[in-house]
Design a protein around this motif. Structure first.
Motif, mmCIF file in Angstrom:
data_model
loop_
_atom_site.group_PDB
_atom_site.id
_atom_site.type_symbol
_atom_site.label_atom_id
_atom_site.label_comp_id
_atom_site.label_asym_id
_atom_site.label_seq_id
_atom_site.Cartn_x
_atom_site.Cartn_y
_atom_site.Cartn_z
ATOM 1 N N LEU A 14 0.848 -1.192 0.000
ATOM 2 C CA LEU A 14 0.000 0.000 0.000
ATOM 3 C C LEU A 14 0.885 1.244 0.000
ATOM 4 N N PRO A 16 0.179 4.902 0.722
ATOM 5 C CA PRO A 16 -0.760 5.968 1.085
ATOM 6 C C PRO A 16 -0.352 7.339 0.564
ATOM 7 N N GLN A 17 0.970 7.586 0.458
ATOM 8 C CA GLN A 17 1.409 8.890 -0.066
ATOM 9 C C GLN A 17 1.043 9.017 -1.535
ATOM 10 N N ALA A 20 -2.577 9.730 -1.749
ATOM 11 C CA ALA A 20 -2.903 11.122 -1.406
ATOM 12 C C ALA A 20 -2.595 12.040 -2.588
ATOM 13 N N LYS A 40 11.658 6.787 -4.942
ATOM 14 C CA LYS A 40 12.816 7.660 -4.713
ATOM 15 C C LYS A 40 13.803 7.491 -5.847
ATOM 16 N N ASN A 68 14.992 -1.409 1.310
ATOM 17 C CA ASN A 68 14.456 -2.399 2.251
ATOM 18 C C ASN A 68 13.730 -3.457 1.415
ATOM 19 N N VAL A 70 12.064 -5.921 2.051
ATOM 20 C CA VAL A 70 10.739 -6.380 2.497
ATOM 21 C C VAL A 70 9.642 -5.662 1.696
ATOM 22 N N ILE A 71 9.901 -4.407 1.354
ATOM 23 C CA ILE A 71 8.833 -3.609 0.737
ATOM 24 C C ILE A 71 9.233 -2.938 -0.581
ATOM 25 N N GLU A 72 10.535 -2.906 -0.903
ATOM 26 C CA GLU A 72 10.953 -2.106 -2.048
ATOM 27 C C GLU A 72 11.689 -2.913 -3.134
ATOM 28 N N ARG B 59 14.772 5.992 5.211
ATOM 29 C CA ARG B 59 13.602 5.291 5.755
ATOM 30 C C ARG B 59 13.748 5.357 7.267
ATOM 31 N N GLY B 101 9.415 -8.082 9.382
ATOM 32 C CA GLY B 101 8.497 -7.079 8.852
ATOM 33 C C GLY B 101 9.094 -5.694 8.794
ATOM 34 N N THR B 102 8.216 -4.709 8.604
ATOM 35 C CA THR B 102 8.657 -3.329 8.556
ATOM 36 C C THR B 102 7.472 -2.428 8.905
ATOM 37 N N LEU B 104 5.320 0.721 7.723
ATOM 38 C CA LEU B 104 5.017 1.600 6.603
ATOM 39 C C LEU B 104 4.345 2.882 7.101
ATOM 40 N N ARG B 105 4.235 3.850 6.201
ATOM 41 C CA ARG B 105 3.474 5.067 6.488
ATOM 42 C C ARG B 105 2.051 4.697 6.945
ATOM 43 N N SER B 107 -1.796 4.286 7.252
ATOM 44 C CA SER B 107 -2.697 4.196 6.098
ATOM 45 C C SER B 107 -3.446 5.508 5.858
ATOM 46 N N VAL B 109 -2.151 8.440 6.244
ATOM 47 C CA VAL B 109 -1.084 9.398 5.901
ATOM 48 C C VAL B 109 -0.717 10.354 7.043
ATOM 49 N N ASN B 147 2.508 1.543 10.560
ATOM 50 C CA ASN B 147 1.658 0.575 9.864
ATOM 51 C C ASN B 147 2.457 -0.714 9.633
ATOM 52 N N PHE B 149 3.838 -4.046 8.528
ATOM 53 C CA PHE B 149 3.638 -4.860 7.331
ATOM 54 C C PHE B 149 4.644 -6.003 7.275
#
Lengths: 79, 220
Positions: A14, A16-17, A20, A40, A68, A70-72, B59, B101-102, B104-105, B107, B109, B147, B149
């Motif tokens: 997800l 969110p930025q 938005a 980035k 990272n 895990v997410i990127e 990050r 895990g990590t 995140l922003r 949800s 914002v 958040n 994840f």
């Protein structure tokens, strides 16, 4: 040599930025917009002339700090 | 209880932690600098405080997770040491791969700063041994990136091994499975987004954090 690192959130994550930004663009009337994903871009200036060595160093930097996993995801491009 | 708090540039809950620990423990809590390369001898428990280490650049927690002191922290972890990361400390521990895990922003914002109702999901930890499973407590949260994840497989492992420590009562930030805090496989490394050190006085809106620190001190 200069290398460009593009870091983006994996598709399953997800953003969110991005959402938005997308909502803001839609409210400005850009009705054709489907979605926005925010990422980035890093410009690396390396003391190196061999492209293979440069890419190898940049990959190490990505794995150690810049990304990272895990997410990127990331991609490298020689400028 | 021999304890220490690591201070990074931008940490801002380090002194609150020292205060909260000192109120319960006979031994003073030491403060360590991120450039230190060793931990005090005989250390029982290490805290990584909340704040905005290195301005959250790149990050949250990523730069702190690669600072000089981390090598001895990872060594301490591998030797079975107890480590608690709160808020930014949780982010540092995930970035250092000491926890899964990590973060995140959020949800929604927005940065969220408020009292949050939490559910004790596991009492098999040094923080929650004085609580019963399912018990509710109130601690403040104050974060932009809380958040939690992890991929589905990792979440399943965390759930099956009773590695989820706290859940949000009413999920404020989009965390998977309402997760507010987790533990390592051996339950000795803990990361949580809520701030027990900011809930140690009635004047701060909750004293539930005090019970957590009492529980910690009783363990050593």
């Amino acid at each position: 040599m200069k290398l460009i690192v593009r870091i983006s959130l994996k598709k399953s994550i997800l953003d969110p930025q991005g959402e938005a930004i997308s909502n803001s663009l839609k409210s400005l009337g850009f009705s054709k917009l489907n979605s926005v994903r925010q990422g980035k871009i890093l410009e690396l200036d390396l003391e190196e002339t061999d492209p293979d060595c440069g890419v190898k160093i940049a990959k190490e930097m990505c794995e150690k700090l810049l990304v990272n996993s895990v997410i990127e995801n990331y991609s490298l491009e020689i400028e | 209880m021999q304890s220490a708090v690591v201070v990074f540039p931008g940490s801002n809950c380090d002194r609150d932690l020292v205060q909260a620990i000192s109120a319960q423990s006979a031994s003073a809590c030491k403060m360590l600098w991120h450039k230190d390369t060793s931990l005090p001898r005989g250390l029982d428990i290490l805290f990584i405080p909340g704040g905005f280490s290195f301005g959250d650049y790149l990050r949250c927690g990523a730069i702190a997770a690669n600072s000089p002191i981390m090598e001895s922290i990872i060594d301490f972890a591998h030797k079975g040491g107890f480590i608690i990361g709160i808020c930014n400390g949780f982010q540092v521990l995930t970035e250092a791969a000491l926890l899964k895990g990590t973060l995140l922003r959020n949800s929604g914002v927005n940065f969220i700063c408020r009292q949050q109702s939490l559910i004790v999901t596991s009492n098999d930890s040094i923080m929650t041994k004085n609580f019963s499973k399912g018990e509710k407590l109130k601690l403040p949260i104050a974060h932009h990136d809380g958040n939690f994840f992890a991929d589905e497989a990792t979440i399943n492992v965390l759930e099956q091994n009773e590695q989820v420590l706290f859940r949000y009562d009413n999920n404020p930030n989009g965390s998977k499975n309402d997760i507010a805090g987790i533990m390592s496989e051996n339950h000795r490394i803990i990361g949580l987004m809520p701030h027990p050190e900011r809930a140690t006085d009635e004047n701060l809106g909750s004293k539930d954090g005090t019970r957590i620190f009492q529980s910690l001190v009783e363990c050593f």
